[in-house]
Design an enzyme around this catalytic site. Structure first.
Site, PDB file in Angstrom:
ATOM      1  CD  GLU A 101      -1.096   2.710  -2.548  1.00 59.48           C
ATOM      2  OE1 GLU A 101      -1.780   3.381  -1.758  1.00 59.48           O
ATOM      3  OE2 GLU A 101      -1.503   2.349  -3.662  1.00 59.48           O
ATOM      4  CG  ASP A 102      -3.594   1.348   0.920  1.00 56.33           C
ATOM      5  OD1 ASP A 102      -3.072   1.333  -0.217  1.00 56.33           O
ATOM      6  OD2 ASP A 102      -4.823   1.247   1.068  1.00 56.33           O
ATOM      7  CG  ASP A 105      -3.218  -6.407  -4.963  1.00 65.01           C
ATOM      8  OD1 ASP A 105      -2.701  -7.463  -4.612  1.00 65.01           O
ATOM      9  OD2 ASP A 105      -4.375  -6.346  -5.432  1.00 65.01           O
ATOM     10  CG  PHE A 154      -9.410  -8.190   0.507  1.00 68.11           C
ATOM     11  CD1 PHE A 154      -9.046  -7.646  -0.718  1.00 68.11           C
ATOM     12  CD2 PHE A 154     -10.177  -7.429   1.382  1.00 68.11           C
ATOM     13  CE1 PHE A 154      -9.440  -6.366  -1.068  1.00 68.11           C
ATOM     14  CE2 PHE A 154     -10.574  -6.135   1.028  1.00 68.11           C
ATOM     15  CZ  PHE A 154     -10.217  -5.612  -0.195  1.00 68.11           C
ATOM     16  NE  ARG A 167     -11.702   3.881   4.108  1.00 71.48           N
ATOM     17  CZ  ARG A 167     -11.033   3.615   2.988  1.00 71.48           C
ATOM     18  NH1 ARG A 167      -9.766   3.296   3.031  1.00 71.48           N
ATOM     19  NH2 ARG A 167     -11.654   3.660   1.821  1.00 71.48           N
TER      20      ARG A 167
HETATM   21  P1  IMP Z   1      -2.872  -2.205  -7.190  1.00 67.77           P
HETATM   22  O1  IMP Z   1      -3.088  -1.122  -8.176  1.00 67.77           O
HETATM   23  O2  IMP Z   1      -3.421  -3.512  -7.655  1.00 67.77           O
HETATM   24  O3  IMP Z   1      -1.445  -2.333  -6.725  1.00 67.77           O
HETATM   25  O4  IMP Z   1      -3.786  -1.894  -5.964  1.00 67.77           O
HETATM   26  C1  IMP Z   1      -3.462  -1.033  -5.039  1.00 67.77           C
HETATM   27  C2  IMP Z   1      -4.690  -0.603  -4.257  1.00 67.77           C
HETATM   28  O5  IMP Z   1      -5.678  -1.633  -4.145  1.00 67.77           O
HETATM   29  C3  IMP Z   1      -4.261  -0.310  -2.861  1.00 67.77           C
HETATM   30  O6  IMP Z   1      -3.912   1.032  -2.730  1.00 67.77           O
HETATM   31  C4  IMP Z   1      -5.500  -0.615  -2.060  1.00 67.77           C
HETATM   32  O7  IMP Z   1      -6.317   0.519  -1.984  1.00 67.77           O
HETATM   33  C5  IMP Z   1      -6.226  -1.662  -2.854  1.00 67.77           C
HETATM   34  N1  IMP Z   1      -5.990  -2.983  -2.251  1.00 67.77           N
HETATM   35  C6  IMP Z   1      -5.109  -3.927  -2.653  1.00 67.77           C
HETATM   36  N2  IMP Z   1      -5.132  -4.999  -1.859  1.00 67.77           N
HETATM   37  C7  IMP Z   1      -6.040  -4.717  -0.894  1.00 67.77           C
HETATM   38  C8  IMP Z   1      -6.496  -5.428   0.273  1.00 67.77           C
HETATM   39  O8  IMP Z   1      -6.063  -6.553   0.602  1.00 67.77           O
HETATM   40  N3  IMP Z   1      -7.430  -4.796   1.026  1.00 67.77           N
HETATM   41  C9  IMP Z   1      -7.926  -3.556   0.719  1.00 67.77           C
HETATM   42  N4  IMP Z   1      -7.528  -2.864  -0.344  1.00 67.77           N
HETATM   43  C10 IMP Z   1      -6.591  -3.433  -1.148  1.00 67.77           C
HETATM   44 MG    MG Z   2      -5.221   2.535  -2.212  1.00 67.95          MG
END
Ligand code: IMP
Ligand code: MG
Length: 180
Positions: A101-102, A105, A154, A167
């Site tokens: 995963e990237d 959050d 962000f 990207r």
């Molecule tokens: P979560 O479900 O809230 O944990 O979100 C995860 C996804 O939100 C990640 O896989 C990202 O694609 C996106 N995301 C969360 N934070 C960022 C950010 O700072 N920049 C860009 N995408 C983000």
């Molecule tokens: Mg993602």
């Protein structure tokens, strides 16, 4: 949004990322050492650069697959409701699986994906996230491997987008929104 409405400050250099990816790959290799085959699952689209670098440093027989879960759309706020937009091409039952995963959050995406993949009875399943924003967490989830913990900013670059842009930056930068 045009690029004049925000600017990007470097947070993690390409060199630091490369060094960390090498260490992560060594740890992953050691953990799955005797695997017959490791299925490396990239979450689209944000993990595509990370998975390309990480996979080339993992010294194991691997297969690559991808899964796409719904993300933020074009906003910077998580929707909390996770939908699978593209499922894996292959079977993972009885296999060793690494989910890549990237960013973790709120944790909703990774939690949902791990629950789904766990229901298919893999032999072992673990996650590796390049970035983690622990202060943003809403559900309890931790990937076994994390590249960097970052503050609640962000970020873009190294595969990660803002409204599908940026990207292709080789580093990770934080987005600074300009006041109108
Ligand atoms: P979560 O479900 O809230 O944990 O979100 C995860 C996804 O939100 C990640 O896989 C990202 O694609 C996106 N995301 C969360 N934070 C960022 C950010 O700072 N920049 C860009 N995408 C983000
Ligand atoms: Mg993602």
């Amino acid at each position: 949004m045009s690029s004049s409405q925000y600017s990007i400050d470097q947070l993690i250099s390409a060199k630091s990322i490369a060094a960390r990816v090498e260490t992560l790959a060594k740890d992953i290799t050691n953990y799955f050492l005797n695997t017959e085959k490791l299925i490396v699952v990239g979450l689209l689209r944000g993990s595509f650069v990370f998975i390309a670098d990480l996979a080339r440093e993992i010294d194991l027989p691997i297969e690559i697959d991808f899964l796409e879960a719904s993300s933020y759309g074009n906003s910077t706020e998580s929707s909390r409701e996770v939908k699978i937009l593209k499922d894996l091409a292959g079977e993972i039952s009885g296999k060793d699986v690494l989910v890549v995963e990237d960013i973790v959050d709120t944790g909703h995406t990774l939690k949902h994906v791990l629950q789904l993949l766990n229901s298919r009875n893999p032999r072992r399943i673990e996650a590796c996230a390049l970035l983690d924003k622990p202060t943003r967490r809403e559900v309890e989830i931790k990937s076994r491997w994390t590249g960097f913990e970052i503050p609640d900013e962000f970020v873009v670059g190294y595969g990660i987008d803002y409204a599908q842009m940026n990207r292709n930056l080789s580093y990770i930068g934080k987005v600074r929104f300009n006041k109108q």
